[in-house]
Design a protein around this motif. Sequence first.
Motif, PDB file in Angstrom:
ATOM      1  N   GLU A 164      -5.914 -15.163  11.217  1.00  0.00           N
ATOM      2  CA  GLU A 164      -5.892 -16.653  10.898  1.00  0.00           C
ATOM      3  C   GLU A 164      -7.260 -16.916  10.013  1.00  0.00           C
ATOM      4  O   GLU A 164      -7.757 -17.946  10.269  1.00  0.00           O
ATOM      5  N   GLN A 186      -0.505 -11.870  16.312  1.00  0.00           N
ATOM      6  CA  GLN A 186       0.589 -11.904  15.573  1.00  0.00           C
ATOM      7  C   GLN A 186       0.986 -10.498  14.853  1.00  0.00           C
ATOM      8  O   GLN A 186       1.955 -10.081  14.614  1.00  0.00           O
ATOM      9  N   ARG A 207     -11.607 -17.786  19.554  1.00  0.00           N
ATOM     10  CA  ARG A 207     -11.988 -18.590  18.288  1.00  0.00           C
ATOM     11  C   ARG A 207     -13.043 -19.279  18.172  1.00  0.00           C
ATOM     12  O   ARG A 207     -13.400 -20.111  19.297  1.00  0.00           O
ATOM     13  N   GLU A 209     -14.553 -21.300  17.147  1.00  0.00           N
ATOM     14  CA  GLU A 209     -14.465 -22.895  16.395  1.00  0.00           C
ATOM     15  C   GLU A 209     -15.293 -23.698  16.976  1.00  0.00           C
ATOM     16  O   GLU A 209     -15.596 -23.939  18.213  1.00  0.00           O
ATOM     17  N   GLU A 224       3.206 -15.177  21.989  1.00  0.00           N
ATOM     18  CA  GLU A 224       3.638 -15.186  20.599  1.00  0.00           C
ATOM     19  C   GLU A 224       4.731 -14.288  20.608  1.00  0.00           C
ATOM     20  O   GLU A 224       4.628 -13.087  20.683  1.00  0.00           O
ATOM     21  N   GLU A 354      -0.832 -30.306  18.094  1.00  0.00           N
ATOM     22  CA  GLU A 354      -0.174 -29.191  17.919  1.00  0.00           C
ATOM     23  C   GLU A 354      -0.135 -28.064  19.231  1.00  0.00           C
ATOM     24  O   GLU A 354      -0.905 -27.780  19.694  1.00  0.00           O
TER      25      GLU A 354
END
Length: 431
Positions: A164, A186, A207, A209, A224, A354
């Motif tokens: 990603e 993934q 992540r 972030e 996933e 999301e």
Amino acid sequence: MIKTTIAETYKYVDQEVKIGAWIANKRSSGKIAFLQLRDGSGFIQGVVVKADVSEEVFKAAKSVTQESSVYVIGKVQKEDRSPLGYELLVTDVEVIHESTDYPITPKNHGTEFLMDHRHLWLRSRKQHAVMKIRNEIIRATYEFFNENGFSKVDPPILTGSAPEGTSELFATKYFDEDAYLSQSGQLYMEAAAMALGKVFSFGPTFRAEKSKTRRHLIEFWMIEPEMAFYEFEDNLKVQEEYVSYIVQAVVKNCQVELKTLDRDVSKLEKIQAPFPRISYDEAITFLQEKGFDDITWGEDFGAPHETAIAESYDKPVFITHYPTKIKPFYMQPDAEREDVVLCADLIAPEGYGEIIGGSERIHDYELLKQRLAEHELDMDAYKWYLELRQYGSVPHSGFGLGLERTVAWISGVEHVRESIPFPRLLNRLYP
Ligand code: 4AD
């Protein structure tokens, strides 16, 4: 003596049972004590009537402190006013361990205080309900995919490549090599789909972030699925059926928990496939018409944009066909329009944002190689991934559902920090 749990008391109406429990709360008068008992399986009220028990038992019931552990013996009775439908007419209380000065009292505490005491906060009625709902979603996930011919495959957590984008990676050393904590399984799931057809994974992802919002965790769990021979439309169908399945499983199997959380069940009952769809283009037009002048074609949506779009629907909505340039390298371009890709994000209702990102994947070797080069990714690290396109490449698709955002939405809790047992947040690695 029947030894049982609170959740199983319904089997023993009018019988005497023994339950190991903690004192969640207590109130008493001169003649009667009400013990709010919890044992992990649920909560039940224990009623201790002075006139019906020995002096010693009544004294124990009156003096027992919050979060002390006890064995109680009592007769199960139907009680329509309790959320469980039953209560316990207590005949004996044996204190196992006395708890003193439990920090989380029935009064209101601030979030930071509760987060510092997360190891204890988990015992509260609300947190217990959220964890039970999380568990039900996980259970229903396995059930859904197993019933639909998927195999569970476990991708690695320590990886050498980044699906990603590289900015959000947690780097670590793997002996002398550089390694990263997985931000998505993934790419490995694509390899697995070529071996097993339909696969799904469930595991932690990381992540780095620097986002401090009610939707972002540093460590979160993702489901996933990846399917060989599934094209864009097939992928959306799996998603809407899967999400409907888990929501209806919670509605059916977590009635007590949804009541505890005061969740509006009628909103959840409406979550049935199919889900509405709008394209990225339509979403941009819609937002501009709504007066959002901070977004133009080619930019990604922020939380306020997603919320504004979701407000028009009472089901989750797919936003499809995003611009190629704002999406990861592996997404299949639309055959009729190279500037958009065959992807969709699924936006939950009620402002939860999301919950799914997914797409059809590029299966053409040359195009994938070109995209890797455009994204300045190291060809050597992706050699194995490219090889999947050299030996019987097929159209395939998949998606990732973020568990914590889904739990927060279904439970109706405001912040994802309450939908995982021990959240890892921007400034929190403890407890
Ligand atoms: O959209 P994302 O980044 O998609 C992927 O990682 C794909 N490789 C998945 C795939 O196709 N197999 O993330 C998927 C979902 C998001 O929709 C969101 O629900 C959740 O993961 N998510 C987060 N949840 C909590 N905190 C974060 N920081 C999250 N980042 C993503």
